[in-house]
Scaffold this motif. Structure first.
Motif, PDB file in Angstrom:
ATOM      1  N   ALA A 167       0.846  -1.190   0.000  1.00 19.22           N
ATOM      2  CA  ALA A 167       0.000   0.000   0.000  1.00 19.22           C
ATOM      3  C   ALA A 167       0.881   1.239   0.000  1.00 19.22           C
ATOM      4  N   SER A 171       2.207   4.369   1.498  1.00 17.04           N
ATOM      5  CA  SER A 171       2.322   4.637   2.930  1.00 17.04           C
ATOM      6  C   SER A 171       3.396   5.668   3.194  1.00 17.04           C
ATOM      7  N   GLU A 223      -0.827   3.500   6.093  1.00 16.55           N
ATOM      8  CA  GLU A 223      -1.333   3.529   4.724  1.00 16.55           C
ATOM      9  C   GLU A 223      -2.017   4.879   4.428  1.00 16.55           C
TER      10      GLU A 223
END
Length: 573
Positions: free
Chosen positions: A470, A472, A525
């Motif tokens: 993800a 992040s 995230e």
């Protein structure tokens, strides 16, 4: 500034040439003052940008590489070592011969057990198939009758032997009467009124022995009168009593002659006198005869016992072969066979225990066996080829650990090189050390890795939750105001141009609302609000530089819009 200073300036000012100088001095003073006023603690920024990362939540714990199995080899046999086929560090295969012990006694016992088992098995087979003819039965009856005759003769012989020995005992005791009546005569040493301490001890010893002899003499006379009717009229039924009584009598007789012998050889007044020599000879003869009698009756009784055993066996054989076997007979015979079979198996095991085999494929970690020494204790140690990691998880975290969880293993000795693994075992029983309870957990490597060695230290990351990849940012980059998450965006600053630490900004970063998602202890995230090209502030520190003061960005600019709360993740990694 003092007064003379300004007067000097005025004089210079009057001169046309001094105008330039005056302006130069005034400008320098003004610059110095301005600079002095603006040198202050300045704001420095650490910058970062969102990146696509693998976000995982887990536990970090140190451990060590150990073999999956380790065994100390301890032979069950204590025979001497005759051969050692291994060295430390040697790889071995399962059932490979490691050490050989002396097999002589074990082989002899094995052969005896085998022969015994085969013999009893053959007898049992005959027992199951027996079908006696009249001739066979007659032969058995005659054999049993002959055994009865031999037993009767054995009883008669034993009884007569005890009688004759008892009569001989009385005679050799009576032969001592002449010496016993004068027991005190040869031993009078001192007639004076005073004796020394040593002489007094000597006299006391003589008196004690003489007193014992008197008592033993009385006891022998009493016993002769008591047991004479029992022994001289003994029959088959009373043989056992006669034997026991005479055996006890001989012990008293031996003690009697022993005391007499000590008295004659150690305390006689004149060791060379005919009287003393005759006494010594008589007592030696009596003591020797008594010992011979004891040996004689024991031998006689043992022969009689053997005769009884032989008769009992033949009687049992006759009953077994002539009577119809009962269920109990079958049970007894089967038990005899089973016992002999088990003895045979045990003998086989004892023989096999003289050949020490490798219990599994592995590496010999130590060798203690030496040729010529007894094969006792730990003669060698072997470890498995498979390497695992052992860690101890605190009781507060153990509920999060499950079989199959992924683990990242960093090996310290390999400069932190990482390998993948998984949880393969969790010990259900905790270990308490100084009040702290931990649980042993086993981690397996996903692949066999030769460069990782036993006892190397490792740092592990046990992955409890894997949120996948993800976009992040570091958690420290996320700010919060009135429940809203935001970041400080640095405008007109390209990601590729980031100078990460100690950056001085000429304009204030812009608070920008973001929606966050999953997180671990390092990263969170970013669902929306910024992208990979956005440069943001990760950390604000202070330093010294001559720059204009920074505005208070937290009060100057408000943050609007809602946000998604950060998910609760373990503060581990």
């Amino acid at each position: 500034m003092n007064e003379s200073f300004f007067i000097s300036i005025g004089r210079f000012f009057i001169s046309s040439k001094g105008v330039v100088v005056i302006l130069f001095i005034i400008g320098g003073i003004w610059g110095w003052v301005a600079m002095t006023k603006n040198i202050d603690t300045q704001t420095l920024y650490t910058l970062t940008a969102p990146e696509v990362r693998q976000i995982q939540d887990g536990i970090e714990i140190s451990g060590a590489v150990v073999p999956d199995v380790s065994v100390d080899i301890k032979p069950l046999s204590t025979a001497q070592v005759v051969k050692v086929n291994i060295t430390q560090g040697q790889k071995v295969k399962k059932n490979q011969v490691l050490v050989v012990l002396d097999q002589k006694n074990a082989l002899q016992s094995l052969n005896q057990a085998k022969n015994n088992y085969e013999s009893i098995q053959a007898q049992y087979n005959k027992f199951l198939k027996r079908n006696l003819t009249e001739t066979d039965k007659r032969i058995l009856e005659e054999d049993l009758k002959q055994s009865e005759i031999v037993l009767a003769q054995g009883h008669t012989s034993a009884i007569e032997k005890i009688k004759s020995l008892f009569i001989e005992s009385q005679k050799i005791i009576e032969d001592t009467n002449i010496y016993f009546s004068n027991i005190y005569t040869p031993f009078v040493y001192f007639t004076g009124n005073k004796v020394s301490f040593q002489e007094n001890i000597f006299i006391n010893n003589i008196n004690n022995i003489q007193s014992n002899l008197v008592e033993l003499r009385k006891k022998l006379v009493t016993e002769i009168a008591r047991i004479s009717p029992i022994i001289l009229t003994s029959t088959t039924n009373t043989y056992a009593q006669s034997f026991k009584e005479y055996e006890t009598f001989l012990n008293i007789q031996k003690e009697y002659f022993g005391h007499f012998h000590v008295l004659a050889t150690q305390y006689a007044f004149d060791q060379t006198s005919p009287q003393t020599l005759a006494l010594i000879s008589q007592m030696q003869s009596g003591l020797s005869q008594t010992q011979s009698m004891q040996t004689n009756i024991i031998t006689t009784d043992q022969l009689l016992t053997q005769t009884k055993t032989s008769y009992t066996q033949k009687q049992l054989m006759y009953q077994q072969k002539t009577e119809e076997p009962t269920k109990e007979d079958h049970t007894i015979q089967a038990a005899l066979v089973e016992n002999s079979r088990l003895n045979y198996i045990q003998a086989q095991n004892n023989y096999n225990n003289t050949i020490i085999l490798a219990p599994f494929d592995g590496v010999i970690s130590s060798v203690n066996a030496k040729i010529g020494e007894a094969g006792t204790g730990n003669i060698a140690s072997i470890i498995g080829l498979k390497k695992i990691v052992k860690v101890f998880i605190n009781e507060n975290d153990i509920s999060s650990i499950m079989l199959g969880q992924k683990v990242t293993i960093a090996v310290d000795a390999l400069h932190g090189k990482e390998f993948e693994g998984k949880i393969s075992a969790i010990d259900p029983i905790g270990v308490s050390t100084q009040g702290v309870v931990t649980y042993p957990v086993t981690i397996e490597f996903d692949n066999i890795i030769d460069e990782v060695k036993i006892n190397m230290s490792v740092s592990t990351k046990i992955i409890i939750r894997d949120f996948g990849e993800a976009l992040s940012v570091p958690i420290s980059a996320i700010k919060k105001k009135d429940g809203v998450d935001y970041v400080l965006v640095v405008p007109h600053y390209l990601n590729s141009q980031i100078s990460r630490t100690g950056v001085v900004l000429t304009s204030d970063p812009i608070p920008t609302h973001v929606i966050t998602g999953n997180q671990n202890s390092e990263y969170i995230e970013i669902i929306s609000g910024i992208d990979e090209n956005t440069v943001i502030v990760q950390k604000i520190t202070t330093g010294t530089a001559s720059v204009a003061p920074q505005k208070n960005i937290f009060n100057a600019i408000g943050v609007q819009g809602g946000s998604q709360n950060r998910s609760a993740g373990g503060p581990r990694f």
